[in-house]
Motif scaffolding. Structure first.
Motif, PDB file in Angstrom:
ATOM      1  N   THR A 325      86.438 -71.455  73.596  1.00  0.00           N
ATOM      2  CA  THR A 325      85.885 -70.364  74.401  1.00  0.00           C
ATOM      3  C   THR A 325      85.738 -69.089  73.579  1.00  0.00           C
ATOM      4  OG1 THR A 325      88.102 -69.781  75.150  1.00  0.00           O
ATOM      5  CG2 THR A 325      86.831 -71.268  76.548  1.00  0.00           C
ATOM      6  N   ASP A 326      86.482 -69.012  72.472  1.00  0.00           N
ATOM      7  CA  ASP A 326      86.400 -67.809  71.645  1.00  0.00           C
ATOM      8  C   ASP A 326      87.037 -68.102  70.288  1.00  0.00           C
ATOM      9  OD1 ASP A 326      85.861 -65.249  70.890  1.00  0.00           O
ATOM     10  OD2 ASP A 326      87.405 -64.296  72.134  1.00  0.00           O
ATOM     11  N   ILE A 327      86.691 -67.276  69.311  1.00  0.00           N
ATOM     12  CA  ILE A 327      87.392 -67.361  68.030  1.00  0.00           C
ATOM     13  C   ILE A 327      87.980 -65.984  67.765  1.00  0.00           C
ATOM     14  CG2 ILE A 327      87.167 -67.666  65.537  1.00  0.00           C
ATOM     15  CD1 ILE A 327      85.010 -69.757  66.050  1.00  0.00           C
ATOM     16  N   VAL A 328      89.306 -65.918  67.680  1.00  0.00           N
ATOM     17  CA  VAL A 328      89.963 -64.631  67.443  1.00  0.00           C
ATOM     18  C   VAL A 328      90.587 -64.632  66.051  1.00  0.00           C
ATOM     19  CG1 VAL A 328      90.422 -64.197  69.878  1.00  0.00           C
ATOM     20  CG2 VAL A 328      92.111 -65.419  68.500  1.00  0.00           C
ATOM     21  N   ILE A 329      90.966 -63.424  65.612  1.00  0.00           N
ATOM     22  CA  ILE A 329      91.517 -63.299  64.269  1.00  0.00           C
ATOM     23  C   ILE A 329      92.998 -62.982  64.340  1.00  0.00           C
ATOM     24  CG2 ILE A 329      91.454 -61.923  62.144  1.00  0.00           C
ATOM     25  CD1 ILE A 329      88.994 -63.587  62.474  1.00  0.00           C
ATOM     26  N   GLN A 330      93.785 -63.739  63.571  1.00  0.00           N
ATOM     27  CA  GLN A 330      95.200 -63.441  63.461  1.00  0.00           C
ATOM     28  C   GLN A 330      95.445 -62.849  62.082  1.00  0.00           C
ATOM     29  OE1 GLN A 330      97.687 -66.929  64.069  1.00  0.00           O
ATOM     30  NE2 GLN A 330      97.710 -66.419  66.241  1.00  0.00           N
ATOM     31  N   VAL A 331      96.187 -61.729  62.039  1.00  0.00           N
ATOM     32  CA  VAL A 331      96.482 -61.128  60.741  1.00  0.00           C
ATOM     33  C   VAL A 331      97.913 -61.477  60.375  1.00  0.00           C
ATOM     34  CG1 VAL A 331      96.485 -59.019  59.382  1.00  0.00           C
ATOM     35  CG2 VAL A 331      94.911 -59.261  61.305  1.00  0.00           C
ATOM     36  N   GLY A 332      98.068 -62.152  59.266  1.00  0.00           N
ATOM     37  CA  GLY A 332      99.394 -62.602  58.851  1.00  0.00           C
ATOM     38  C   GLY A 332     100.187 -61.511  58.160  1.00  0.00           C
ATOM     39  N   ARG A 333     101.416 -61.832  57.816  1.00  0.00           N
ATOM     40  CA  ARG A 333     102.315 -60.862  57.195  1.00  0.00           C
ATOM     41  C   ARG A 333     101.820 -60.377  55.845  1.00  0.00           C
ATOM     42  NH1 ARG A 333     107.688 -60.594  58.488  1.00  0.00           N
ATOM     43  NH2 ARG A 333     108.283 -60.610  56.313  1.00  0.00           N
ATOM     44  N   THR A 334     100.999 -61.185  55.201  1.00  0.00           N
ATOM     45  CA  THR A 334     100.502 -60.775  53.893  1.00  0.00           C
ATOM     46  C   THR A 334      99.088 -60.226  53.990  1.00  0.00           C
ATOM     47  OG1 THR A 334      99.650 -62.977  53.490  1.00  0.00           O
ATOM     48  CG2 THR A 334     101.871 -62.520  52.706  1.00  0.00           C
ATOM     49  N   GLY A 335      98.609 -60.050  55.221  1.00  0.00           N
ATOM     50  CA  GLY A 335      97.281 -59.476  55.398  1.00  0.00           C
ATOM     51  C   GLY A 335      96.173 -60.501  55.482  1.00  0.00           C
ATOM     52  N   ALA A 336      96.530 -61.787  55.365  1.00  0.00           N
ATOM     53  CA  ALA A 336      95.502 -62.823  55.443  1.00  0.00           C
ATOM     54  C   ALA A 336      94.959 -62.909  56.865  1.00  0.00           C
ATOM     55  CB  ALA A 336      96.085 -64.168  55.029  1.00  0.00           C
ATOM     56  N   LEU A 337      93.640 -62.944  56.978  1.00  0.00           N
ATOM     57  CA  LEU A 337      93.003 -63.064  58.285  1.00  0.00           C
ATOM     58  C   LEU A 337      92.714 -64.533  58.561  1.00  0.00           C
ATOM     59  CD1 LEU A 337      92.654 -60.010  57.840  1.00  0.00           C
ATOM     60  CD2 LEU A 337      90.411 -60.198  58.910  1.00  0.00           C
ATOM     61  N   THR A 338      93.303 -65.053  59.626  1.00  0.00           N
ATOM     62  CA  THR A 338      93.080 -66.454  59.968  1.00  0.00           C
ATOM     63  C   THR A 338      92.317 -66.549  61.276  1.00  0.00           C
ATOM     64  OG1 THR A 338      95.201 -66.964  58.963  1.00  0.00           O
ATOM     65  CG2 THR A 338      94.214 -68.678  60.323  1.00  0.00           C
ATOM     66  N   PRO A 339      91.146 -67.179  61.249  1.00  0.00           N
ATOM     67  CA  PRO A 339      90.431 -67.379  62.505  1.00  0.00           C
ATOM     68  C   PRO A 339      91.128 -68.452  63.346  1.00  0.00           C
ATOM     69  CG  PRO A 339      89.122 -68.145  60.622  1.00  0.00           C
ATOM     70  CD  PRO A 339      90.421 -67.668  60.077  1.00  0.00           C
ATOM     71  N   VAL A 340      91.294 -68.158  64.619  1.00  0.00           N
ATOM     72  CA  VAL A 340      91.979 -69.083  65.517  1.00  0.00           C
ATOM     73  C   VAL A 340      91.060 -69.388  66.696  1.00  0.00           C
ATOM     74  CG1 VAL A 340      93.948 -69.343  67.076  1.00  0.00           C
ATOM     75  CG2 VAL A 340      94.254 -68.210  64.871  1.00  0.00           C
ATOM     76  N   ALA A 341      90.937 -70.663  67.013  1.00  0.00           N
ATOM     77  CA  ALA A 341      90.087 -71.048  68.135  1.00  0.00           C
ATOM     78  C   ALA A 341      90.863 -70.905  69.438  1.00  0.00           C
ATOM     79  CB  ALA A 341      89.623 -72.486  67.959  1.00  0.00           C
ATOM     80  N   VAL A 342      90.272 -70.213  70.404  1.00  0.00           N
ATOM     81  CA  VAL A 342      90.855 -70.163  71.744  1.00  0.00           C
ATOM     82  C   VAL A 342      90.222 -71.310  72.521  1.00  0.00           C
ATOM     83  CG1 VAL A 342      91.158 -68.787  73.825  1.00  0.00           C
ATOM     84  CG2 VAL A 342      91.058 -67.665  71.581  1.00  0.00           C
ATOM     85  N   LEU A 343      91.080 -72.172  73.091  1.00  0.00           N
ATOM     86  CA  LEU A 343      90.583 -73.404  73.693  1.00  0.00           C
ATOM     87  C   LEU A 343      90.764 -73.434  75.198  1.00  0.00           C
ATOM     88  CD1 LEU A 343      92.444 -75.727  71.177  1.00  0.00           C
ATOM     89  CD2 LEU A 343      90.052 -75.062  71.027  1.00  0.00           C
ATOM     90  N   GLU A 344      89.936 -74.203  75.850  1.00  0.00           N
ATOM     91  CA  GLU A 344      90.232 -74.542  77.232  1.00  0.00           C
ATOM     92  C   GLU A 344      91.474 -75.421  77.159  1.00  0.00           C
ATOM     93  OE1 GLU A 344      86.821 -76.383  79.011  1.00  0.00           O
ATOM     94  OE2 GLU A 344      85.788 -74.456  79.230  1.00  0.00           O
ATOM     95  N   PRO A 345      92.558 -75.034  77.866  1.00  0.00           N
ATOM     96  CA  PRO A 345      93.835 -75.740  77.706  1.00  0.00           C
ATOM     97  C   PRO A 345      93.681 -77.246  77.897  1.00  0.00           C
ATOM     98  CG  PRO A 345      94.116 -73.804  79.067  1.00  0.00           C
ATOM     99  CD  PRO A 345      92.646 -73.946  78.841  1.00  0.00           C
ATOM    100  N   VAL A 346      94.372 -78.004  77.036  1.00  0.00           N
ATOM    101  CA  VAL A 346      94.261 -79.457  77.082  1.00  0.00           C
ATOM    102  C   VAL A 346      95.604 -80.058  76.686  1.00  0.00           C
ATOM    103  CG1 VAL A 346      93.404 -79.573  74.701  1.00  0.00           C
ATOM    104  CG2 VAL A 346      92.867 -81.417  76.279  1.00  0.00           C
ATOM    105  N   GLU A 347      95.920 -81.240  77.262  1.00  0.00           N
ATOM    106  CA  GLU A 347      97.175 -81.922  76.947  1.00  0.00           C
ATOM    107  C   GLU A 347      97.038 -82.701  75.647  1.00  0.00           C
ATOM    108  OE1 GLU A 347     100.284 -82.368  78.540  1.00  0.00           O
ATOM    109  OE2 GLU A 347      99.675 -80.558  79.622  1.00  0.00           O
ATOM    110  N   LEU A 348      98.012 -82.523  74.761  1.00  0.00           N
ATOM    111  CA  LEU A 348      97.992 -83.293  73.518  1.00  0.00           C
ATOM    112  C   LEU A 348      99.423 -83.503  73.044  1.00  0.00           C
ATOM    113  CD1 LEU A 348      96.452 -84.548  71.114  1.00  0.00           C
ATOM    114  CD2 LEU A 348      96.283 -82.296  70.125  1.00  0.00           C
ATOM    115  N   SER A 349      99.783 -84.755  72.808  1.00  0.00           N
ATOM    116  CA  SER A 349     101.133 -85.107  72.361  1.00  0.00           C
ATOM    117  C   SER A 349     102.198 -84.414  73.198  1.00  0.00           C
ATOM    118  CB  SER A 349     101.330 -84.726  70.892  1.00  0.00           C
ATOM    119  OG  SER A 349     100.436 -85.422  70.095  1.00  0.00           O
ATOM    120  N   GLY A 350     102.014 -84.411  74.486  1.00  0.00           N
ATOM    121  CA  GLY A 350     103.051 -83.905  75.373  1.00  0.00           C
ATOM    122  C   GLY A 350     103.121 -82.402  75.529  1.00  0.00           C
ATOM    123  N   SER A 351     102.187 -81.661  74.938  1.00  0.00           N
ATOM    124  CA  SER A 351     102.204 -80.225  75.183  1.00  0.00           C
ATOM    125  C   SER A 351     100.797 -79.733  75.499  1.00  0.00           C
ATOM    126  CB  SER A 351     102.782 -79.475  73.978  1.00  0.00           C
ATOM    127  OG  SER A 351     102.145 -79.888  72.799  1.00  0.00           O
TER     128      SER A 351
END
Ligand SMILES: [Zn+2]
Length: 666
Positions: A325-351
């Motif tokens: 549904t969206d791609i957001v950016i996470q900024v790590g402790r060292t300043g690295a920008l990691t794109p993260v996919a926001v998903l429609e919630p789904v069951e996988l391996s019990g979570s």
């Protein structure tokens, strides 16, 4: 020499070594010695073709390519197993068994479900006479000539007292390809430009369907046999006994088979394999649970489709599909920008999964993942789920292509991505996402050396918003510090003293402490030897930094980008205001030592570069903009606005002639 006897001896010996090597994985002679035996047998057989029999080890790859396979009927239908997907379903299975058996508690044999191709092998008088695929369960393909090429399948069984019932039997198992064999095969296919197999199971199935046994013999197929499905004369009471006998006869049985007397232990064992299965060199897609007693099995019988006494437990799928549904950016402790996919919630391996990492910009491009895409996500072990690939068939045209932001979403500083790196980084000194890390580095021994500023203190200072950037360290008050957890009046004073002491540090320490990418201790030192202040570096051209021996273009670029950032400059200014030394204390010996020049207008005698070179060679420095820190403005012909500014600030303005005199003094 009795040729017939020698041939028989050789066959026995080779058979023994085949078993040691292919079935038990425990060879007792070298390949060379083995080859010698084989050569001798081949030679004798070619001299005496009348002694060649189909069960001879030389006859594994025999016969010509066939047009197609003939159909054969199975002695006993090869039923498929009922599948279960949860421990609850296994508990239900156990209840069913007990009910059906009138309250008896069955023992269970639990084994890995090998992800391969099901086969049924028939031995008559201890000799392999037929190998068939499962087919539709009642009729399969006769693939005997292909089965014979699999070296872990004995052409002749070791029949002794305990294995006597196996002389005439049918065993079933799974022909598979190891992961290693699969990779090697695909590599070879890729080299030839042939289409690749999707997975080891496909590769095994495709290989068994080959019409030329010679091709099959090169495919590194292997087997695990898991059921004694028929014997002419009975004799065993339990499934485990059957497997033991099969092993003794030289058939390859998977070693990971256990017997349990209650379903709870069965479930535990199944769970234990969910992650462990990745350590195997072959693929498994679950476990098989069988009622141990053959007598109970018989009573339980079968439905039309499945035997009642066995069930498959499928491992939870590693992959599911959902929508981004969206791609957001996470900024790590060292300043690295990691794109993260926001998903429609789904069951996988019990979570429930609602986010998955996309790693970096290139990965998104490579996989062509867009906002709005339906995607496959996967969870391997305990790591964060990952987006594998989009389902392009489901696109509507409204999907949006992701663009990496140019500004940090946390602190709004510049985001840079060096050419040879995959990761984009926020270069903000004040970036809250990186602040704890920045402070830790800033205080470290080779940077500002503030020993008392440990992780516990940093956490509190940042979490309580007492320190918002590194310059705030220098306005800390004793009462604020003393109020922190695990901090007394005395240690607060010690820390404050250390912080104050650090103000006087040689400025290479500060340079290193700023955490500019690529600026380690050595580069910081070089910079401090070639520039007299932070301010000077801040205003330096890239070319000038690059010229310093030991500093390359990438480093220079990183320094320029760091100081170009508005927020970074603000913080450095604050550091200066708070009393941190910004000047080099390295004495530059020379006539113009410590003097700073600005050139404006056109010079007659020197080129601009020559003049600057002279200043530097005499220990002075130059900069391109006029400020209070400048000692001399050298005005050539047609001076520009710098001249006016110097006048306003009351800075000494000298002509080229005067400059010439100055540098030739003494
Ligand atoms: Zn940032």
């Amino acid at each position: 020499m009795d040729v017939k006897k020698r041939i028989s001896e050789l066959r026995e010996e080779i058979r023994y070594h085949d078993r040691k090597y292919y079935v038990e994985n425990n060879p007792v002679i070298s390949d060379y010695e083995y080859d010698q035996l084989m050569e001798e047998l081949k030679k004798l057989e070619s001299e005496h073709p009348e002694y060649v029999t189909p069960d001879s080890p030389t006859q594994r790859v025999s016969g010509q390519p066939v047009e197609g396979f003939s159909s054969v009927k199975h002695k006993i239908p090869m039923l498929s197993l009922d599948n279960t997907y949860s421990s609850k379903e296994l508990l239900d299975f156990d209840k069913r068994m007990k009910k059906f058996l009138g309250g008896e508690k069955p023992d269970y044999a639990v084994e890995l479900k090998i992800d391969g191709v099901g086969v049924a092998l028939i031995y008559e008088n201890g000799v392999l006479v037929r190998g068939a695929t499962r087919g539709d369960g009642s009729t399969g393909d006769d693939i005997t000539s292909n089965i014979r090429t699999i070296k872990s399948i004995p052409l002749k069984l070791d029949i002794a007292n305990e294995t006597k019932p196996l002389a005439n039997c049918e065993v079933r198992g799974e022909v598979y390809m190891t992961r290693k064999g699969f990779e090697a095969l695909n590599k070879e296919k890729a080299k030839k430009g042939e289409p690749l197999f999707a997975n080891p199971r496909n590769a095994a199935a495709g290989s068994l369907r080959q019409l030329d046994p010679k091709v099959v013999s090169k495919r590194n197929l292997d087997v695990f046999l898991y059921t004694l499905s028929y014997t002419k004369e009975g004799g065993y009471k339990t499934h485990m006994e059957c497997l033991e006998a099969m092993k003794k006869a030289g058939l390859k049985v998977n070693p990971n088979i256990n017997k349990f007397s209650n379903i709870e232990d069965v479930i535990k064992y199944c769970d234990s394999w969910e992650n462990k299965k990745e350590t195997l060199d072959y693929e498994t897609d679950g476990m098989v649970i069988k009622v141990e007693s053959l007598e109970q099995q018989k009573r339980l019988g079968s439905t039309i489709k499945n035997p009642r006494w066995a069930v498959a437990y499928k491992f939870p799928p590693k992959q599911v599909t959902t929508k981004i549904t969206d791609i957001v950016i996470q900024v790590g402790r060292t300043g690295a920008l990691t794109p993260v996919a926001v998903l429609e919630p789904v069951e996988l391996s019990g979570s429930t999964i609602s986010r998955a990492t996309l790693h970096n910009e290139d990965e998104i491009k490579r996989k062509d993942i867009r906002v709005g895409d339906t995607v496959f996500i996967e969870k391997a072990g305990e790591v964060i789920p990952e987006v594998i690939k989009p389902v392009k068939e489901k696109r509507t045209g409204k999907e949006k292509i992701f663009i990496m932001p140019k500004k940090c979403p946390v602190c709004n500083s510049d985001v840079v991505r060096p050419e040879d790196e995959a990761v984009s980084r926020c270069i903000g000194l004040s970036c809250p996402a990186q602040l704890k890390n920045s402070l830790h580095h800033f205080a470290s021994r080779h940077a500002m050396n503030i020993d008392g500023l440990g992780p516990a203190i940093i956490d509190q200072l940042v979490d309580k918003k007492i320190v918002r950037d590194i310059s705030d360290l220098y306005i800390l008050k004793i009462d604020v510090l003393a109020n922190l957890e695990r901090m007394g009046e005395k240690s607060a004073q010690n820390l404050l003293d250390e912080i104050n002491e650090s103000k006087k540090n040689e400025f290479s320490r500060l340079l290193f402490g700023l955490g500019i990418r690529y600026v380690g201790r050595h580069i910081a030192k070089l910079l401090s030897e070639n520039f007299s202040s932070i301010d000077e570096i801040m205003h330096a051209e890239k070319e000038k930094i690059e010229k310093i021996e030991g500093i390359g273009g990438i480093v220079a670029e990183s320094i320029i980008l760091f100081f170009r950032d508005e927020k970074n400059r603000e913080i450095i200014e604050k550091l200066g205001k708070n009393g941190v030394s910004m000047e080099s204390k390295v004495e530059k010996k020379g006539l113009l030592s410590g003097k700073r020049f600005v050139f404006t207008g056109i010079l007659e005698k020197y080129s601009r570069a020559e003049a600057e070179g002279i200043v530097e060679s005499l220990g002075g420095s130059f900069t391109s903009s006029v400020s209070e820190n400048v000692d001399f403005v050298v005005a050539g012909k047609d001076p520009g606005s710098k001249y006016e500014k110097a006048k306003k600030l009351g800075i000494a303005i000298i002509s080229e002639e005067e400059f010439d005199k100055l540098v030739h003094e003494s």
